[in-house]
Design a protein around this motif. Sequence first.
Motif: not given
Length: 365
Positions: A150-161
């Motif tokens: 596995p490898l990190m490949c993206g991030n969406t940040g803090v999500q909405m509720g």
Amino acid sequence: MKRRDFLKGASVAAGAAAATAAASFPAPAIAQNKRELKMVTTWPKNFPGLGTGAQRFADRVTQSSDGRLTVKLYAAGELVPAFESFDAVSSGAADLYHAAEYYWQGKHKAFNFFTAVPFGLTGNEMDAWVQHGGGQALWDELAGGFNIKPLMCGNTGVQMGGWFNKEINSVEDLKGLKMRMPGLGGEVLRRLGASAVALPGGEIFPALQSGAIDATEWVGPWNDLAFGFYKVTKYYYWPGFHEPGSTLATGINKDVWESFSDADKQLVTNCALAENNSMYAEYNANNSDSLDTLLTKHGVQLREFSDDIFKAFGKASEEVLKETGETDDIAKRVYESFIEFRRKSMGWSELADGGYMAKRKMVLG
């Protein structure tokens, strides 16, 4: 013999020798050094951020290797259904996937920690834990048991509720609610009386529209606008307790990974890290304008979860995380590493990021 004639003769001889040598090699010698890799995803084709980020990673590997490693992307359902991506890569039916690791909690609950868990790490903190806090070694051990690197490949940040078809003013309002929420966040909702279901992205809108679910979370304003949730419901809650820094991943069949040269392993790793950064930046760049569009053009009503509701989320979340850490030895070690890193990170993040943002708001309004 004149020097010029000697050189001319030598050149002709060398050319003939080279032609003879070339003829002795099999015709596809260069082609044999090229590989086409099949990448399956859990995202709709070309979906903003997630789908396009997966394609960007595939293209980056192809371009960086000058075509020696050509990654062909198959969106959800094109080669295998979205939630069968893990098995396809584990078995070798596909070479790699792009997905959220908490989709695989049915394989092992510890996978949740490598996407996001309730009241967990922000995007910046996740990067720090995985890259410099011991997270990658634990992740390698966990996924390696399923023949995956596995490898990190993206991030969406803090999500909405999430989106709700009614106002949520108390914990009682959650009881009986049917909501799309995967991962451990879904288990938290269940403990508070809701019914949580996991659906891939392409199935959410129809379920919300038909009434099969009463509420959903997805990512944030940019993706939520693209999916058109505002057409069905207008109550949009913040903040999300369940995914404070959602990491996306590429999982590579371990046999394929081990067949790479050290140089190609580094190339693929670098491409994944580049996409990890690029996607995170892209979400931060697009969420503000998309939120404004939702509020001003589509009449969406922004609502904040009350402190009482968030405290209930928090209490149930800590119980769920602790129980997840008791699954087995690897889950225990992942949990303990994650929680200790969260403890250390909270002080600095609140002092640095939180402190600065509060002062900036005071000055600029």
